[in-house]
Design an enzyme around this catalytic site. Structure first.
Site, PDB file in Angstrom:
ATOM      1  N   PHE A  12       1.145  -0.982  -0.205  1.00 52.04           N
ATOM      2  CA  PHE A  12       0.143  -0.010  -0.186  1.00 52.04           C
ATOM      3  C   PHE A  12       1.177   1.193   0.020  1.00 52.04           C
ATOM      4  O   PHE A  12       0.179   1.852  -1.686  1.00 52.04           O
ATOM      5  CB  PHE A  12      -0.739  -0.175   0.756  1.00 52.04           C
ATOM      6  CG  PHE A  12      -1.441   1.123   1.350  1.00 52.04           C
ATOM      7  CD1 PHE A  12      -2.587   1.618   0.280  1.00 52.04           C
ATOM      8  CD2 PHE A  12      -2.267   1.265   2.880  1.00 52.04           C
ATOM      9  CE1 PHE A  12      -3.159   3.025   1.435  1.00 52.04           C
ATOM     10  CE2 PHE A  12      -2.128   2.908   3.731  1.00 52.04           C
ATOM     11  CZ  PHE A  12      -3.014   3.657   1.879  1.00 52.04           C
ATOM     12  N   ALA A  81       7.253  -5.106   5.461  1.00 50.15           N
ATOM     13  CA  ALA A  81       7.060  -5.795   7.107  1.00 50.15           C
ATOM     14  C   ALA A  81       5.326  -6.129   7.409  1.00 50.15           C
ATOM     15  O   ALA A  81       5.204  -6.818   5.707  1.00 50.15           O
ATOM     16  CB  ALA A  81       6.255  -4.361   7.685  1.00 50.15           C
ATOM     17  N   TYR A 147       4.245  -6.297  17.270  1.00 48.53           N
ATOM     18  CA  TYR A 147       4.751  -5.638  16.083  1.00 48.53           C
ATOM     19  C   TYR A 147       5.012  -4.105  16.322  1.00 48.53           C
ATOM     20  O   TYR A 147       6.139  -3.730  15.985  1.00 48.53           O
ATOM     21  CB  TYR A 147       3.036  -5.136  15.317  1.00 48.53           C
ATOM     22  CG  TYR A 147       3.052  -4.048  14.604  1.00 48.53           C
ATOM     23  CD1 TYR A 147       3.070  -4.692  12.972  1.00 48.53           C
ATOM     24  CD2 TYR A 147       3.090  -3.019  14.576  1.00 48.53           C
ATOM     25  CE1 TYR A 147       3.726  -3.842  11.930  1.00 48.53           C
ATOM     26  CE2 TYR A 147       2.573  -1.917  13.537  1.00 48.53           C
ATOM     27  CZ  TYR A 147       3.176  -2.140  12.384  1.00 48.53           C
ATOM     28  OH  TYR A 147       3.190  -1.238  11.379  1.00 48.53           O
ATOM     29  N   LYS A 151       9.079  -2.885  15.992  1.00 52.73           N
ATOM     30  CA  LYS A 151       9.277  -1.556  14.850  1.00 52.73           C
ATOM     31  C   LYS A 151      10.084  -0.962  15.902  1.00 52.73           C
ATOM     32  O   LYS A 151      11.040  -0.151  15.392  1.00 52.73           O
ATOM     33  CB  LYS A 151       7.971  -0.620  14.787  1.00 52.73           C
ATOM     34  CG  LYS A 151       6.787  -1.210  13.870  1.00 52.73           C
ATOM     35  CD  LYS A 151       7.199  -1.698  12.654  1.00 52.73           C
ATOM     36  CE  LYS A 151       6.887  -1.528  11.144  1.00 52.73           C
ATOM     37  NZ  LYS A 151       7.315  -1.823  10.355  1.00 52.73           N
ATOM     38  N   ASN A 176      -2.658   6.256  11.695  1.00 51.24           N
ATOM     39  CA  ASN A 176      -3.300   6.303  10.898  1.00 51.24           C
ATOM     40  C   ASN A 176      -3.209   6.406   9.318  1.00 51.24           C
ATOM     41  O   ASN A 176      -3.868   7.377   8.706  1.00 51.24           O
ATOM     42  CB  ASN A 176      -4.628   6.178  11.233  1.00 51.24           C
ATOM     43  CG  ASN A 176      -4.517   5.358  12.694  1.00 51.24           C
ATOM     44  OD1 ASN A 176      -4.226   6.038  13.414  1.00 51.24           O
ATOM     45  ND2 ASN A 176      -5.941   4.308  13.022  1.00 51.24           N
TER      46      ASN A 176
HETATM   47  C1  UD2 Z   1      -4.810   0.263  14.379  1.00 52.18           C
HETATM   48  C2  UD2 Z   1      -3.500  -0.758  15.003  1.00 52.18           C
HETATM   49  C3  UD2 Z   1      -2.197   0.015  13.485  1.00 52.18           C
HETATM   50  C4  UD2 Z   1      -2.896  -0.134  12.531  1.00 52.18           C
HETATM   51  C5  UD2 Z   1      -4.015   0.521  12.124  1.00 52.18           C
HETATM   52  C6  UD2 Z   1      -5.016   0.590  10.494  1.00 52.18           C
HETATM   53  C7  UD2 Z   1      -3.250  -1.468  17.533  1.00 52.18           C
HETATM   54  C8  UD2 Z   1      -2.816  -0.868  18.707  1.00 52.18           C
HETATM   55  N1  UD2 Z   1      -2.835  -0.169  15.953  1.00 52.18           N
HETATM   56  O1  UD2 Z   1      -5.010   0.827  14.826  1.00 52.18           O
HETATM   57  O2  UD2 Z   1      -1.182  -0.120  13.660  1.00 52.18           O
HETATM   58  O3  UD2 Z   1      -2.872  -1.568  11.976  1.00 52.18           O
HETATM   59  O4  UD2 Z   1      -5.084  -0.503  13.272  1.00 52.18           O
HETATM   60  O5  UD2 Z   1      -4.644   1.106   9.785  1.00 52.18           O
HETATM   61  O6  UD2 Z   1      -3.482  -2.034  17.114  1.00 52.18           O
HETATM   62  N2  UD2 Z   1     -13.903   1.200  14.112  1.00 52.18           N
HETATM   63  C9  UD2 Z   1     -15.017   0.745  13.847  1.00 52.18           C
HETATM   64  N3  UD2 Z   1     -15.506   0.104  13.074  1.00 52.18           N
HETATM   65  C10 UD2 Z   1     -14.810  -0.493  11.843  1.00 52.18           C
HETATM   66  C11 UD2 Z   1     -13.164  -0.754  12.638  1.00 52.18           C
HETATM   67  C12 UD2 Z   1     -12.776  -0.222  13.121  1.00 52.18           C
HETATM   68  O7  UD2 Z   1     -15.597   1.597  14.868  1.00 52.18           O
HETATM   69  O8  UD2 Z   1     -15.086  -1.361  11.488  1.00 52.18           O
HETATM   70  C13 UD2 Z   1     -12.685   1.484  14.878  1.00 52.18           C
HETATM   71  C14 UD2 Z   1     -11.759   0.927  16.232  1.00 52.18           C
HETATM   72  O9  UD2 Z   1     -11.988   0.578  16.965  1.00 52.18           O
HETATM   73  C15 UD2 Z   1     -10.868   1.649  16.391  1.00 52.18           C
HETATM   74  C16 UD2 Z   1     -10.880   2.329  15.536  1.00 52.18           C
HETATM   75  O10 UD2 Z   1     -12.239   2.526  14.446  1.00 52.18           O
HETATM   76  O11 UD2 Z   1     -11.277   3.085  17.207  1.00 52.18           O
HETATM   77  C17 UD2 Z   1      -9.668   2.778  14.139  1.00 52.18           C
HETATM   78  O12 UD2 Z   1      -9.918   1.959  13.950  1.00 52.18           O
HETATM   79  P1  UD2 Z   1      -8.035   1.126  12.825  1.00 52.18           P
HETATM   80  O13 UD2 Z   1      -8.191  -0.272  13.216  1.00 52.18           O
HETATM   81  O14 UD2 Z   1      -8.398   1.902  11.777  1.00 52.18           O
HETATM   82  O15 UD2 Z   1      -7.453   1.758  13.646  1.00 52.18           O
HETATM   83  P2  UD2 Z   1      -5.744   1.717  15.014  1.00 52.18           P
HETATM   84  O16 UD2 Z   1      -5.947   3.259  15.455  1.00 52.18           O
HETATM   85  O17 UD2 Z   1      -6.862   0.635  16.224  1.00 52.18           O
END
Ligand code: UD2
Length: 317
Positions: A12, A81, A147, A151, A176
């Site tokens: 990506f 990665a 992970y 890093k 993000n």
């Molecule tokens: C996770 C990873 C990050 C990276 C990222 C993908 C950790 C600590 N970090 O971060 O490294 O891989 O994912 O961009 O695990 N959510 C919803 N609905 C959905 C999907 C997600 O509400 O269908 C919420 C989720 O619960 C979170 C937020 O959206 O509160 C962001 O989720 P994410 O998976 O995009 O990213 P993040 O910051 O949790």
């Protein structure tokens, strides 16, 4: 114009970085083992003079060193990665091999081939869960996953090698990242990629928790530009910097912004918060601005418009 070796070129972030380097007149030696990278991501690059693709596993000892010795690139951008936090939890040994040992092999390739610069894809995951907002790089690192730990270890491996053997290392702690070509297929894929696919299919999105959690969403085009600057700008000092926007977007705001592009779609479904979910994650972009001259300039609304089909939301009736 420089020759840049990009690992994970078919991924990506790697494919966007490759496209931008080529568009800027640089030559790119792309490396990928296609574990998660996709050849389709390189369709444009493959028809561009100045691009060469090598199917090669960075984790195989000696493989990258041999290629770097033959190609003698000015810089290596190391993006290959194991990209999933969830996968690192399910398979820590694989995480160690691909996200730590492979980084050592990249450092060795740079040393042996006399490469002057290495740019590394680190992550905001090195900070873990912190109450600090926005997060400067001086914040204590407390990774919460194999992970994030890998890093952080990789940053140190590269910086130590660079200081010892005379090459400049720039570590980018991406927040993000979102944009075209991001894989939406896992529930743990980036939320924007999941939302984009579900909205386009007329399916409801799921909001975990109350939707008040916030993230610092950065467009992949901005990330590619940070990589370009770090690989090519003269006279950079080694160091670590957040690659982020410094702007917080809540999940509710994100869902509403997507909905404006798809009027009449089903409302979001609410589900329990994910265990271990971080409430707020916001980066401080000041150091990247000072050290790299990098500022993310794509607002989430504009980045979503590009991802969701190029129609600015304001123009959707
Ligand atoms: C996770 C990873 C990050 C990276 C990222 C993908 C950790 C600590 N970090 O971060 O490294 O891989 O994912 O961009 O695990 N959510 C919803 N609905 C959905 C999907 C997600 O509400 O269908 C919420 C989720 O619960 C979170 C937020 O959206 O509160 C962001 O989720 P994410 O998976 O995009 O990213 P993040 O910051 O949790």
């Amino acid at each position: 114009m420089a020759k840049i070796l990009v690992t994970g070129a078919a991924g990506f972030i790697g494919s966007h970085t490759t496209d931008l380097l080529l568009a800027s007149g640089h030559r790119v030696v792309g490396v990928d083992n296609f574990r998660t990278g996709r050849r389709e991501n390189l369709t444009a690059a493959l028809s561009t003079p100045g691009f060469a693709l090598h199917e090669l596993d960075v984790a195989l000892p000696g493989a990258l060193s041999a290629l770097a010795a033959a190609e003698r690139p000015a810089a290596i951008i190391h993006l290959a990665a194991l990209v999933s936090v969830q996968e690192s939890l399910a398979n820590p040994a694989e995480n160690f091999a691909l996200n730590v040992q492979a980084t050592h092999l990249v450092a060795e390739a740079a040393r042996l081939a006399g490469v002057g610069r290495v740019v590394f894809a680190s992550s905001s995951a090195v900070y873990g869960d912190t109450n600090v907002r926005p997060i400067p790089e001086t914040t204590e690192t407390r990774p919460l996953s194999p992970y994030g730990a890998a890093k952080l270890a990789s940053e140190s491996l590269l910086l130590g090698h660079g200081a010892s053997f005379g090459f400049t290392v720039r570590c980018h702690r991406y927040f993000n990242v979102y944009g075209p070509r991001q894989d939406p297929t896992s529930p743990y894929s980036g939320v924007i990629s999941i939302f984009a696919r579900r909205f386009a299919a007329g399916q409801p999105v799921t909001i975990h928790g109350d939707g008040g959690q916030t993230r610092d969403f950065i467009a992949v085009g901005d990330v590619a530009r940070a990589n370009l600057i770090a690989a090519t700008r003269p006279d950079l000092r080694p160091g670590v910097a957040n690659i982020c926007t410094g702007r917080a977007t809540s999940l509710l705001d994100l869902a509403q912004a997507c909905a404006r592009h798809f009027p009449g779609g089903p409302p979001p479904v609410h589900a329990p918060a994910r265990s271990g979910d971080i409430r707020h994650s916001l980066g401080d972009p000041a150091r990247a601005a000072a050290e790299l001259g990098f500022t993310a300039d794509t607002e989430v609304a504009a980045g979503l418009a590009e991802l969701l089909g190029g129609v600015p939301a304001a123009l959707v009736p």
